[in-house]
Design an enzyme around this catalytic site. Sequence first.
Site, mmCIF file in Angstrom:
data_model
loop_
_atom_site.group_PDB
_atom_site.id
_atom_site.type_symbol
_atom_site.label_atom_id
_atom_site.label_comp_id
_atom_site.label_asym_id
_atom_site.label_seq_id
_atom_site.Cartn_x
_atom_site.Cartn_y
_atom_site.Cartn_z
ATOM 1 N N GLU A 93 4.007 -4.381 9.526
ATOM 2 C CA GLU A 93 3.638 -4.477 10.912
ATOM 3 C C GLU A 93 4.723 -5.641 11.377
ATOM 4 O OE1 GLU A 93 0.632 -4.077 12.712
ATOM 5 O OE2 GLU A 93 -0.456 -3.075 11.153
ATOM 6 N N PHE A 101 0.870 3.453 24.964
ATOM 7 C CA PHE A 101 1.437 4.878 24.495
ATOM 8 C C PHE A 101 2.613 4.709 23.512
ATOM 9 C CE2 PHE A 101 3.422 9.028 26.111
ATOM 10 C CZ PHE A 101 2.524 9.735 26.007
ATOM 11 N N VAL A 156 -10.406 1.682 10.242
ATOM 12 C CA VAL A 156 -10.184 1.566 8.779
ATOM 13 C C VAL A 156 -10.100 3.058 8.289
ATOM 14 C CG1 VAL A 156 -11.677 0.880 6.833
ATOM 15 C CG2 VAL A 156 -12.173 0.074 8.930
ATOM 16 N N GLY A 211 9.546 1.008 7.467
ATOM 17 C CA GLY A 211 8.849 1.086 8.669
ATOM 18 C C GLY A 211 7.333 0.885 8.381
ATOM 19 N N GLY A 255 -7.269 4.902 8.769
ATOM 20 C CA GLY A 255 -6.574 5.598 9.478
ATOM 21 C C GLY A 255 -7.171 7.037 9.668
ATOM 22 N N ASP A 299 -4.745 -7.980 8.299
ATOM 23 C CA ASP A 299 -5.213 -6.678 8.615
ATOM 24 C C ASP A 299 -6.371 -5.967 7.604
ATOM 25 O OD1 ASP A 299 -4.455 -3.957 9.281
ATOM 26 O OD2 ASP A 299 -4.542 -3.644 7.348
ATOM 27 N N LYS A 336 -7.649 -2.940 16.315
ATOM 28 C CA LYS A 336 -8.642 -3.746 15.347
ATOM 29 C C LYS A 336 -8.910 -4.969 15.834
ATOM 30 C CE LYS A 336 -5.905 -2.812 12.255
ATOM 31 N NZ LYS A 336 -4.726 -1.918 11.787
ATOM 32 N N LYS A 383 -10.595 -5.338 8.767
ATOM 33 C CA LYS A 383 -11.048 -3.943 8.286
ATOM 34 C C LYS A 383 -12.380 -4.363 7.639
ATOM 35 C CE LYS A 383 -6.689 -1.430 8.197
ATOM 36 N NZ LYS A 383 -5.481 -1.120 7.477
ATOM 37 N N GLY A 409 -0.313 6.041 9.761
ATOM 38 C CA GLY A 409 0.495 6.943 10.355
ATOM 39 C C GLY A 409 -0.215 7.503 11.923
#
Length: 336
Positions: free
Chosen positions: A208, A8, A151, A205, A153, A219, A124, A223, A314
């Site tokens: 990661e 969450f 992949v 921000g 977003g 990352d 992922k 993908k 996002g």
Amino acid sequence: MRIILCGFGTVGQSFAKLLESRSEDLYARYGLKPRLVGVFDTGGSAIDSSGLNISKLIDAKKNHNSVKKYSETENNTSGTEMVNELEAEVLIETTQSNYNDAEPGLTHITNAMKRGMHVISVNKGPLALAFPSLMELANYNQVLFRFSGTVGGGTPILDFAKNSLRGERIVSFDGILNGTTNYILTNMANGMSFDDALGDAKQKGYVEADESLDLDGLDAAAKLVILANWIMGMKVTMPDIKRTGIRKINNDDIKRAAGKNSAIKLIASCDKELVVEPKEIATDDPLCVSGTLNAISFTSEHSGTQTIIGRGAGGTETASSILRDLIDIRNESTKA
Ligand code: HSE
């Protein structure tokens, strides 16, 4: 449709809010009545078989940094217990990607499939390390497995290649699949040093928690694994990717590329082999997007090269991909 939500954080909360704000529309347009029956985070759980109240969940998270105080008595049911015991039709996996052993997401996904639940993952890790066996497990248990948000977003990259190009044979593709490194390289092209560009990306921000996932290309490689399996029908995992990150790129490299009307980008490519590495791209190539944008160019046998561009990360964007997958599952599962 009863849903268990694993994790969450930003994406999980954005998805819960999206369910709440779109509930009437989802029912009217798709006959979909999703109910969150169980949610857990690292602090604890919230369970209600008749459907959790989303505003109350968000408040609990805001005030106690966990959903465990959703009701008066703290709920300490573990994620694995919830996945193994609670009745639901769909499991949504949003816990953090981990490329060492893919846990705890991998266990959530495999146990849910064995119990006959359809699964949506934006995590992922399990796909990067075990894509072929997860597909087999989903088929064996006759459940649907969807992962649009892994992949691009909210940008429907997987859907474009799989469905819009149906009947075509994609022969190769190249993509900028990591927004953070693209932001850093864009800053460097504007004169910033690597350290300052990284600092700026952190401050915004984008980076990661484990910066290596972005900077060392993990990352982007994850993908690439997902694309190679899903789009090209390969059976590969992380060790099959040749990977170089962006730590060694300096301002001289960037200037040299600019002198040739090019820019250095971290490119994930699938041609004769699967590679993630910094490459010079002509600035007038549609793939050469800047900032945090993602872009991917698919080259197919008869229809040439097409590039799809969009925001690759996002909370709300990724939540919208989960909703897409949920609608897809609803449509597919009612066909049978
Ligand atoms: N760290 C990733 C990126 C987030 O920068 O693109 C989305 O997967």
